[in-house]
Write an enzyme that holds these catalytic residues in place. Structure first.
Site, short mmCIF file in Angstrom:
data_model
loop_
_atom_site.label_atom_id
_atom_site.label_comp_id
_atom_site.label_asym_id
_atom_site.label_seq_id
_atom_site.Cartn_x
_atom_site.Cartn_y
_atom_site.Cartn_z
N GLU A 208 -5.89 8.17 -4.17
CA GLU A 208 -5.08 9.28 -4.71
C GLU A 208 -5.95 10.31 -5.44
O GLU A 208 -5.74 10.63 -6.60
CB GLU A 208 -3.98 8.72 -5.62
N ASN A 249 -7.81 7.06 0.37
CA ASN A 249 -6.42 6.68 0.54
C ASN A 249 -5.51 7.57 -0.30
O ASN A 249 -5.82 7.86 -1.45
CB ASN A 249 -6.25 5.21 0.10
N HIS A 285 4.86 5.80 1.71
CA HIS A 285 6.05 5.34 0.98
C HIS A 285 7.18 6.30 1.33
O HIS A 285 7.28 7.40 0.77
CB HIS A 285 5.78 5.31 -0.52
N GLU A 313 0.14 1.45 3.21
CA GLU A 313 1.09 0.99 2.18
C GLU A 313 2.53 1.27 2.59
O GLU A 313 3.35 1.69 1.77
CB GLU A 313 0.80 1.69 0.84
N ASP A 315 6.31 1.38 3.22
CA ASP A 315 7.64 0.85 2.96
C ASP A 315 8.64 1.97 3.21
O ASP A 315 8.29 3.15 3.19
CB ASP A 315 7.79 0.26 1.55
#
Length: 401
Positions: A208, A249, A285, A313, A315
């Site tokens: 990030e 990332n 996400h 990651e 979801d």
């Protein structure tokens, strides 16, 4: 790097009979095509129509308040249950973030983790604030247990994360000199990567690094060390383990966004300087009702820079309550993201940010949302699990060359 990133801105240069089996569920969840392709909307309409039929025929009249029986959406557990791991192609790791507390305490969790995934990512225990709560006092036991579990079960380990603005130990002070902080960061990266040399196949080196508007995120590292900390972090990690794959990332970059444009420019700049950025991780996400824009095209343009790409990651959160229709929409989006990744020859891994709703972070961070994982809180597979297996089994031609 200092000449190319100024002021924190990246410069441009079914029926009442038993539970449905996976093939039947896959028939309900055809491969998702790009949003512009009308077949997607036809598929959704057909799925929703079939859902109504299934819901009506599977009502549990024995005290469930007239709700559809959950059996309509659960693949039976057991050794013969289809797993993501068995369906995975040989060139792509199918992974999940791991909740170390459940890994240590829940046999069902461990069993499902071993059966369904050939790669694992530590959700928290390798982050700096968890590893070194006091200077030079590392708590290696939790990450060591995870690595040992992975080795015992033939799973690759994706390390997460070496540098992150949000996981700096409380004892680190911004009042320290740039030289002190730079040496501290070098020591941390070198110590962690060296310990797991040959055991971790890839690292999120910088996590990030960008703000929402595409500028470099304000952090202790940027304020005290300047933008050069990015190149330094990758070089230190490479020196500690030359064989590990090194990723940058970030979130909000899986589709065509301003932030994704900035990340693309940043990766191009770093690589032009010989910085060993070898991969780009896309956190993903997502909300089930919001598809990323041109995710496949976006991943391809990063791959064209000469880097690997990975969904790191994933979801897909639902606005609660989670209805059968919402679960199908969720399944389609999970499948769409996997399809996009598999369409890129340099896609090296596809990782879920947790696989069970029992330990998902979504409920705490997004009030009113939840049910974001491919297994429910009782570790029963949801439609998204079957849709991912369907996509993994989809025949694909070999990439050109």
């Amino acid at each position: 790097m200092a000449e190319e990133v100024r002021g924190g801105t990246v410069c441009a240069s079914g029926p009442a009979a038993p539970e449905p089996d996976t093939p039947r569920l896959r028939a309900l969840l055809p491969p998702l095509r790009p949003p512009a392709d009308r077949r997607r909307w036809i598929a959704v309409a057909v799925v929703l129509l079939l859902l109504v039929v299934v819901a009506v025929s599977c009502v549990d009249a024995g005290g469930d308040g007239g709700r559809p029986s959950s059996a309509a959406w659960q693949t039976p557990a057991g050794p013969d249950r289809p797993t993501l791991r068995r369906a995975a192609p040989p060139n792509v790791r199918i992974g999940t973030a791991v909740d170390s507390r459940l890994l240590d305490t829940d046999p069902r969790y461990r069993s499902t983790l071993a059966a369904d995934f050939n790669a694992v990512t530590p959700e928290y225990v390798m982050k700096w604030a968890a590893l070194e709560r006091a200077p030079d006092r590392y708590d290696w036991e939790p990450p060591d247990r995870l690595v040992a579990f992975a080795e015992a079960n033939g799973q690759a380990v994706y390390g997460h994360a070496l540098v992150w603005h949000s996981s700096v130990p409380a004892w680190v002070s911004e009042s320290w000199s740039p030289a002190q902080l730079r040496e501290l960061l070098r020591k941390h990266i070198t110590t962690v990567v060296s310990r797991y040399r040959g055991k971790v196949w890839a690292w999120d080196v910088v996590n990030e690094a960008l703000a929402e508007n595409g500028t470099l995120r304000q952090s202790i590292w940027l304020r005290k060390l300047g933008p050069g900390y990015l190149a330094d972090a990758f070089r230190w990690a490479h020196e500690a383990d030359p064989d590990a794959r090194l990723f940058i990332n970030d979130y909000g970059t899986e589709g065509r966004t301003k932030k994704a444009d900035a990340l693309w420019r940043l990766v191009r700049q770093l690589r032009s300087q010989g910085v060993p950025v070898q991969g780009v991780g896309f956190q993903s996400h997502l909300r089930a009702d919001q598809d990323p824009t041109d995710i496949a095209g976006n991943l391809r343009r990063f791959a064209a820079l000469g880097v690997a790409v990975a969904v790191t990651e994933l979801d897909v959160r639902l606005q609660l309550p989670a209805t059968p229709e919402k679960l199908v929409g969720q399944a389609l989006l999970y499948q769409h993201v996997l399809e996009a990744c598999l369409a890129v020859p340099t896609c090296e891994s596809f990782t879920l940010w947790g696989f069970t709703d029992a330990s998902s972070w979504i409920t705490y961070h997004y009030p009113g949302y939840g049910a974001a994982c491919v297994f429910d809180g009782e570790l029963k597979p949801k439609p998204a699990h079957a849709s991912l297996i369907a996509e993994l089994r989809e025949p694909r031609s070999a990439p050109p060359g």
